[in-house]
Design a protein around this motif. Structure first.
Motif, PDB file in Angstrom:
ATOM      1  N   ASN A   1       0.852  -1.194   0.000  1.00  0.00           N
ATOM      2  CA  ASN A   1       0.000   0.000   0.000  1.00  0.00           C
ATOM      3  C   ASN A   1       0.884   1.239   0.000  1.00  0.00           C
ATOM      4  OD1 ASN A   1      -2.352  -1.459   0.043  1.00  0.00           O
ATOM      5  ND2 ASN A   1      -2.701  -1.231   2.250  1.00  0.00           N
ATOM      6  N   ASP A   2       0.655   2.099  -0.979  1.00  0.00           N
ATOM      7  CA  ASP A   2       1.573   3.239  -1.141  1.00  0.00           C
ATOM      8  C   ASP A   2       0.798   4.555  -1.178  1.00  0.00           C
ATOM      9  OD1 ASP A   2       3.984   4.513  -1.468  1.00  0.00           O
ATOM     10  OD2 ASP A   2       4.168   4.078  -3.597  1.00  0.00           O
ATOM     11  N   MET A   3       1.540   5.637  -1.111  1.00  0.00           N
ATOM     12  CA  MET A   3       0.991   6.991  -1.277  1.00  0.00           C
ATOM     13  C   MET A   3      -0.081   7.280  -0.224  1.00  0.00           C
ATOM     14  SD  MET A   3       2.670   8.189  -3.934  1.00  0.00           S
ATOM     15  CE  MET A   3       1.740   9.495  -4.732  1.00  0.00           C
ATOM     16  N   ASN A   4       0.013   6.647   0.914  1.00  0.00           N
ATOM     17  CA  ASN A   4      -1.062   6.712   1.886  1.00  0.00           C
ATOM     18  C   ASN A   4      -0.745   7.569   3.112  1.00  0.00           C
ATOM     19  OD1 ASN A   4       0.799   4.875   2.749  1.00  0.00           O
ATOM     20  ND2 ASN A   4      -0.609   3.181   3.082  1.00  0.00           N
ATOM     21  N   GLU A   5       0.109   8.580   2.917  1.00  0.00           N
ATOM     22  CA  GLU A   5       0.320   9.548   4.021  1.00  0.00           C
ATOM     23  C   GLU A   5      -0.906  10.444   4.203  1.00  0.00           C
ATOM     24  OE1 GLU A   5       2.453   8.992   1.488  1.00  0.00           O
ATOM     25  OE2 GLU A   5       3.752   7.684   2.656  1.00  0.00           O
ATOM     26  N   PRO A   6      -1.757  10.797   3.305  1.00  0.00           N
ATOM     27  CA  PRO A   6      -1.657  10.534   1.880  1.00  0.00           C
ATOM     28  C   PRO A   6      -0.749  11.565   1.190  1.00  0.00           C
ATOM     29  CG  PRO A   6      -3.673  11.745   2.314  1.00  0.00           C
ATOM     30  CD  PRO A   6      -3.002  11.530   3.635  1.00  0.00           C
ATOM     31  N   ALA A   7      -0.007  11.069   0.180  1.00  0.00           N
ATOM     32  CA  ALA A   7       0.772  11.977  -0.655  1.00  0.00           C
ATOM     33  C   ALA A   7      -0.185  12.746  -1.557  1.00  0.00           C
ATOM     34  CB  ALA A   7       1.754  11.185  -1.496  1.00  0.00           C
ATOM     35  N   ILE A   8       0.065  14.034  -1.706  1.00  0.00           N
ATOM     36  CA  ILE A   8      -0.744  14.886  -2.592  1.00  0.00           C
ATOM     37  C   ILE A   8       0.222  15.684  -3.468  1.00  0.00           C
ATOM     38  CG2 ILE A   8      -2.248  16.923  -2.658  1.00  0.00           C
ATOM     39  CD1 ILE A   8      -3.621  15.975  -0.152  1.00  0.00           C
ATOM     40  N   PHE A   9       0.141  15.509  -4.756  1.00  0.00           N
ATOM     41  CA  PHE A   9       0.998  16.318  -5.627  1.00  0.00           C
ATOM     42  C   PHE A   9       0.505  17.767  -5.632  1.00  0.00           C
ATOM     43  CE2 PHE A   9       2.082  12.362  -8.366  1.00  0.00           C
ATOM     44  CZ  PHE A   9       2.912  11.909  -7.368  1.00  0.00           C
ATOM     45  N   TYR A  10      -0.809  17.888  -5.792  1.00  0.00           N
ATOM     46  CA  TYR A  10      -1.424  19.216  -5.670  1.00  0.00           C
ATOM     47  C   TYR A  10      -2.926  19.024  -5.536  1.00  0.00           C
ATOM     48  CZ  TYR A  10      -2.455  18.587 -10.676  1.00  0.00           C
ATOM     49  OH  TYR A  10      -2.884  18.090 -11.876  1.00  0.00           O
ATOM     50  N   SER A  11      -3.554  20.025  -4.971  1.00  0.00           N
ATOM     51  CA  SER A  11      -5.011  19.986  -4.949  1.00  0.00           C
ATOM     52  C   SER A  11      -5.513  20.947  -6.015  1.00  0.00           C
ATOM     53  CB  SER A  11      -5.549  20.391  -3.580  1.00  0.00           C
ATOM     54  OG  SER A  11      -5.272  21.756  -3.340  1.00  0.00           O
ATOM     55  N   GLU A  12      -6.695  20.670  -6.488  1.00  0.00           N
ATOM     56  CA  GLU A  12      -7.289  21.474  -7.547  1.00  0.00           C
ATOM     57  C   GLU A  12      -7.311  22.960  -7.149  1.00  0.00           C
ATOM     58  OE1 GLU A  12     -11.187  20.006  -8.320  1.00  0.00           O
ATOM     59  OE2 GLU A  12     -10.884  20.081 -10.487  1.00  0.00           O
ATOM     60  N   ASN A  13      -7.806  23.200  -5.949  1.00  0.00           N
ATOM     61  CA  ASN A  13      -7.987  24.588  -5.511  1.00  0.00           C
ATOM     62  C   ASN A  13      -6.671  25.344  -5.431  1.00  0.00           C
ATOM     63  OD1 ASN A  13     -10.684  24.161  -5.235  1.00  0.00           O
ATOM     64  ND2 ASN A  13     -10.578  23.697  -3.026  1.00  0.00           N
ATOM     65  N   ARG A  14      -5.712  24.735  -4.787  1.00  0.00           N
ATOM     66  CA  ARG A  14      -4.458  25.466  -4.578  1.00  0.00           C
ATOM     67  C   ARG A  14      -3.671  25.618  -5.880  1.00  0.00           C
ATOM     68  NH1 ARG A  14      -0.852  23.439  -1.378  1.00  0.00           N
ATOM     69  NH2 ARG A  14       0.001  25.417  -0.692  1.00  0.00           N
ATOM     70  N   LEU A  15      -3.767  24.658  -6.768  1.00  0.00           N
ATOM     71  CA  LEU A  15      -3.073  24.795  -8.042  1.00  0.00           C
ATOM     72  C   LEU A  15      -3.623  25.978  -8.818  1.00  0.00           C
ATOM     73  CD1 LEU A  15      -1.015  23.776 -10.138  1.00  0.00           C
ATOM     74  CD2 LEU A  15      -2.822  22.379 -11.121  1.00  0.00           C
ATOM     75  N   GLU A  16      -4.936  26.097  -8.836  1.00  0.00           N
ATOM     76  CA  GLU A  16      -5.548  27.181  -9.586  1.00  0.00           C
ATOM     77  C   GLU A  16      -5.112  28.533  -9.012  1.00  0.00           C
ATOM     78  OE1 GLU A  16      -6.833  26.450 -12.413  1.00  0.00           O
ATOM     79  OE2 GLU A  16      -7.194  28.571 -12.861  1.00  0.00           O
ATOM     80  N   LYS A  17      -5.090  28.605  -7.691  1.00  0.00           N
ATOM     81  CA  LYS A  17      -4.627  29.845  -7.048  1.00  0.00           C
ATOM     82  C   LYS A  17      -3.175  30.136  -7.428  1.00  0.00           C
ATOM     83  CE  LYS A  17      -7.329  29.514  -2.863  1.00  0.00           C
ATOM     84  NZ  LYS A  17      -7.220  29.011  -1.507  1.00  0.00           N
ATOM     85  N   ALA A  18      -2.375  29.076  -7.422  1.00  0.00           N
ATOM     86  CA  ALA A  18      -0.950  29.246  -7.742  1.00  0.00           C
ATOM     87  C   ALA A  18      -0.782  29.733  -9.176  1.00  0.00           C
ATOM     88  CB  ALA A  18      -0.211  27.934  -7.534  1.00  0.00           C
TER      89      ALA A  18
END
Lengths: 681, 681
Positions: free
Chosen positions: B308-325
């Protein structure tokens, strides 16, 4: 002597002034190595136990075998063990195996050294274009080869005596008050110190050769007051010149065409600390002389030390590539971008800094010819530094002005020291500091040291203490740390007395440190030698990676692990260990050849003195200027009369320290290891 | 037993199921420690020589003193020594000094452990909100405390026997042909192997519980063919579920409301490998059971192992914050941006991944109550893993399915193993691997190991070999590496025979490894113990950071430096060293207590057997299934009759390995260290 060096020329090399003597060109097949048909790759098959030395500023051990390195000036502050290049470019290696020889690829752009990385048994050296001078240096031992190579590249820089004192830095002491409080911190706590550094914030908007009026008012008097406290202030000089109309340096450089150009012949624009800058074209002799003359502004104010920085040159971004990147990123806006676009975005932003694309778009004027920066990348910092060094001799021949640089190439060692760049507060960087010292010495750099306590990230008190116990032996002994890190000045830690004792020990050892340094300069010798160089044929000594012979008489073996009781030490011959609790409180233990676990508490410094030698020790003083050589004694164990030559700085002639040698003759006395009596010859 | 543990409750803790027994709450002032008025900080003044153990998955040494750590599941692949957190969260420490006690802060969000970092003599433990259970564990020694703590948190996961065989992974083997060629590479070269891993690319567009038809056609038969070759295929399962209408898992999860929500009650959307995903709400029991049931798809195809992986959970980006960025970055376009804007841009992009802001915007449904992810961050991977583990017992009670996870919290050790996450091909990570083993054992994680050869960056042949010589002792023995790195399968290296010999030695040692592992599970014991735990009172042993007692009878001391002849070893009692050149070619040397430099060439593995004990050794086989325990012999030195208990997996009952114990009695014979004769009791 020079029969032992063969020189081959391929193509039309750019002259680097790395070497100081002409050697007749050899022709035909060189010994030992295979050169590819296109002349771009040199190969050598190693024996299973061959050791490879050299490469100056690089990660990993003294034996460089087992990695791929690049001789390429590179501003990368994260010195993990898989980095290929750091700030300096030192394309010299020594093979020690069935064949013993040195290889110097005098080529001022990237040289890749694959030393048993792709194939565990093969060295492969690759240049980008087949235009270089290749030197093969022959000798019986790697140590012989180093000495021959060092003769070839010329005498090392002699730093001023005061620069062997302790020096404190930080990014940044923002105001003269900050600086004074650091001076007070050291002086009030009875810690010796000789210099405080001025990082980029002393300037007005990061403009070279300006001083912020607001933060450093009456700078001239401030410098003078510091001098009265026996403190030298050492300002930073960055490579980039801020683009700002009305700023004299920029206006002059622009008018005279002294800046690097882009492919259309316009000034090449990049951003570093001041924002948009132009880069002085140090490869253009007139531009270099012009820039060098500007140091006068600060020298006239009483400054007698400089560190040249950002001269790889570091580039945060170029105007052109940033605009392209912003266009690309803007195109993502409002779109449902995928994961690979996201990684593309990340790479785009991270790839803006120190990019090869920018270096390829930058041009120099070398004797009237436009030369792409790509071809001379590794000379930029070197030439910035010679521009300063040459100017100093004009501006202030009565001073030996301290000078060291971040970027470097072989040859620059004649003009300045280097520091090991932006390291981290890592235990592994204590060891890296130790291991880099002899490698730098092989390439001519004797005046050097690492940022003690670590530049990036936060150090702990124990780390600061253990690193200090190595740092007191390095010629450049500077505590430096980055913006945003904890305060790391030594007087701030809890165990003040321990730090004080170790710092004072440095000063008590300065007669030894300075004398051995000057002997290494004079004899084209190494100040720090791997045990392999001194105990050749002792297989165990040859494998030691964490002890050094320091000068001729001393072995050091610092602790570089947290929470350690001590460490293992290999004693390669009978030695006399001195366990210092302070400059006045020390004991002796005899060791015979063999392996030992030596307990070394954090409040002690243990050194090993070679049999039948002594080292000088004097009383410490608040600064080098106050050291009293009449307090000299000698310590160690001798069975025959012993003569030690002390070298002192006597004065300055044409910008160079002028020295005097004194021979101290000591007669053995079985009852003691401390000799207060001697005759001066 | 439980008198030795005191439990305090502050505020309203979220229940973690870390412990398995209820303990009556204590009141009043706890012993030893000071708790701040707001209950958020626990302090303890250390003595100068106090040692601190614990923290499970963390950087640095076995003695954790001298750094600041965070118990916080964190997807960060650059494990330099100043990182505060890795993938697992294990907020348990032991103080060993004048007072000896354990401290478990059962709190599922970030816990900061400042262990002599801010102040060299102070431990300070800080939680974000004063809602936690605090356990103080008393005992005479740290080892006693570990055992008491382990009893409290319950029996460790028992991995299936086959998973003690060697396992090969890479990101990625893209097709079934790639996988088969790796199997062939091992089998054709006569290297034993038991498993090959399927990293994210086996899936269709990274969708959990799908298999790419194109790249893995007829997957069922492929799995069966692998099984016939005694190869287990172990697919990865990532936490995020791809948002794609028509993809059953997504459709069901959405419909049933099984995904984590945002603050408006809509599904929380982030991006990881599949692009936009929703995160199953594993803290919601129904959602967890639902997700767990999905493993059936692969189990039905013959799969019997998962990571089982990526379960920290790892987040590359969230929709909301990417758009703001992107909005922010776009605003720079065409403007003459300054240096600080540029750094802002860099930080904006780098700050998109694994951001606390995103975690704060994510909500769980715990028994009908909406709970912000912030409060339960460290339980996410844990609950993903129990969801699988619980399901396995339903789906396939006749199988013991291998399961391990990247993120973890204490308590999860009852359900699965963990691997040490995305390390690097660094020599320092061999040592980190070694040092993390006992720390993980203290926290219950027995089935563990690091990515051998290193995940990130490129390894060298020597690094692979030296790391392997440690890896053969770790229960999880897996070679794994990242996209873009060199091929690192062992059969690809030049010195094939050496790799083969060492790999075979692993299989010859499996009776010892498995038996000692199962004994550690049964007795709530450690499989890897610091010397400090076994040779208490021996100051030198207590400081050893790079040797371990493995099981009850063996000490290991691997080489973790390049170009080394060998290494220093502290022998804490009389021991018998076995120098293996292969499973059949080995010699014995007696060592008495003391310090030694032990030569260890790259083609040898040296282990130290404790006095008057023996270890079993059998003939290796191509896979664990083919091991023949009738080939058993015992090696070591005994002066009295000795009984060794071998534990074998006998069958599977309710998803758990059912074992059988056999006592082998061996009679001493002064003439030999190899015993082929014994009686079975």
């Amino acid at each position: 002597m020079y029969d032992s060096i063969k020189k081959y020329r391929f193509g039309k090399p750019i002259q680097t002034n790395a070497v100081t003597y002409e050697i007749a060109l050899s022709t035909g097949e060189p010994d030992y190595i295979q050169i590819s048909e296109n002349k771009k790759t040199i190969e050598y098959k190693m024996g299973r136990n061959d050791k490879i030395y050299g490469l100056g500023e690089a990660v990993r051990g003294i034996n460089k075998r087992g990695w791929i390195y690049e001789s390429y000036c590179n501003d990368d502050p994260l010195h993990t063990e898989t980095k290929r290049s750091l700030y300096g470019a030192h394309p010299f290696i020594i093979v020690d195996g069935e064949n013993v020889f040195g290889l110097f690829t005098d080529y001022p752009d990237k040289v890749v050294f694959d030393i048993g990385y792709t194939d565990i048994d093969t060295i492969s050296v690759t240049v980008g274009s087949p235009d270089y001078d290749l030197y093969i240096i022959f000798g019986d031992t790697p140590y012989d080869i180093v000495k021959a190579f060092r003769k070839l590249i010329g005498k090392s820089y002699t730093a001023p005596f005061w620069s062997f004192g302790f020096q404190q830095s930080r990014w940044s002491y923002y105001t003269s008050k900050d600086v004074q409080s650091v001076i007070d911190g050291y002086r009030d706590n009875d810690f010796p110190i000789d210099a405080v550094y001025l990082d980029i914030d002393y300037m007005e908007s990061f403009k070279d050769f300006t001083v912020s009026e607001e933060r450093f008012p009456e700078f001239d008097s401030f410098v003078k007051e510091a001098v009265q406290q026996n403190i030298h202030l050492v300002p930073i000089i960055d490579a980039g010149v801020k683009i700002e109309d009305g700023y004299t340096i920029y206006d002059e450089g622009k008018e005279k065409g002294y800046f690097c150009k882009d492919d259309k012949g316009k000034d090449f624009v990049a951003a570093v600390w001041p924002g948009k800058v132009c880069f002085p074209d140090f490869l253009n002799d007139s531009a270099a002389a012009w820039f060098g003359s500007k140091y006068k502004y600060l020298i006239d104010k009483g400054i007698d030390g400089f560190w040249n920085d950002m001269n790889e040159p570091a580039i945060f971004y170029s105007e052109n590539r940033l605009e392209k990147a912003l266009c690309k990123i803007s195109s993502y806006k409002g779109k449902n971008i995928g994961i690979y676009d996201f990684f593309g975005l990340k790479d785009t932003v991270l790839g803006l800094s120190n990019s090869g694309e920018d270096y390829s778009a930058m041009y120099h004027n070398i004797n009237g010819e436009s030369v792409c920066h790509d071809r001379v990348h590794n000379l930029y910092g070197y030439k910035m530094t010679t521009s300063a060094s040459n100017a100093f001799k004009e501006i202030a021949p009565d001073k030996n002005i301290l000078l060291f640089s971040r970027a470097s190439y072989i040859g620059m060692h004649r003009y300045s020291g280097i520091w090991m760049g932006d390291n981290q507060s890592w235990w592994s960087h204590i060891k890296l500091n130790l291991q880099m010292l002899p490698s730098l010495n092989m390439c001519g750099f004797l005046y050097s040291g690492a940022d003690l306590t670590g530049f990036g990230d936060n150090c702990t008190e124990e780390l600061a203490l253990r690193w200090l116990a190595l740092g007191i032996f390095t010629p450049l002994m500077r505590n430096h740390s980055a913006l945003g890190t904890r305060d790391q000045e030594y007087y701030r830690f809890k165990n003040t007395e321990v730090f004080r004792n170790i710092l004072k020990l440095r000063y008590a050892l300065i007669p030894y440190i300075y004398s051995e340094f000057m002997k290494a300069v004079e004899n084209d010798d190494m100040l720090f030698k791997p045990l392999a160089f001194v105990y050749r044929g002792d297989k165990l000594a040859e494998a030691v990676e964490d002890q050094l012979i320091f000068g001729d008489n001393m072995m050091i073996a610092p602790v570089y692990e947290p929470n350690a009781l001590g460490r293992y030490v290999y004693i390669p011959e009978d030695m006399c260990a001195v366990r210092f609790r302070s400059e006045t409180d020390f004991t002796f233990t005899d060791y015979t050849k063999g392996h030992y676990f030596v307990e070394i508490p954090c409040d002690e410094v243990v050194v090993f003195i070679r049999k039948n030698t002594l080292i000088p020790l004097i009383s410490s003083a608040p600064s080098t200027a106050q050291l009293d050589y009449s307090t000299m004694k000698f310590i160690g164990k001798i069975t025959a009369p012993y003569v030690y030559t002390v070298i002192k700085e006597k004065g300055i002639l044409n910008g160079i320290s002028h020295t005097e040698k004194t021979n101290y003759r000591i007669i053995p006395d079985n009852d003691t290891c401390v000799y207060n009596n001697y005759t001066i010859e």
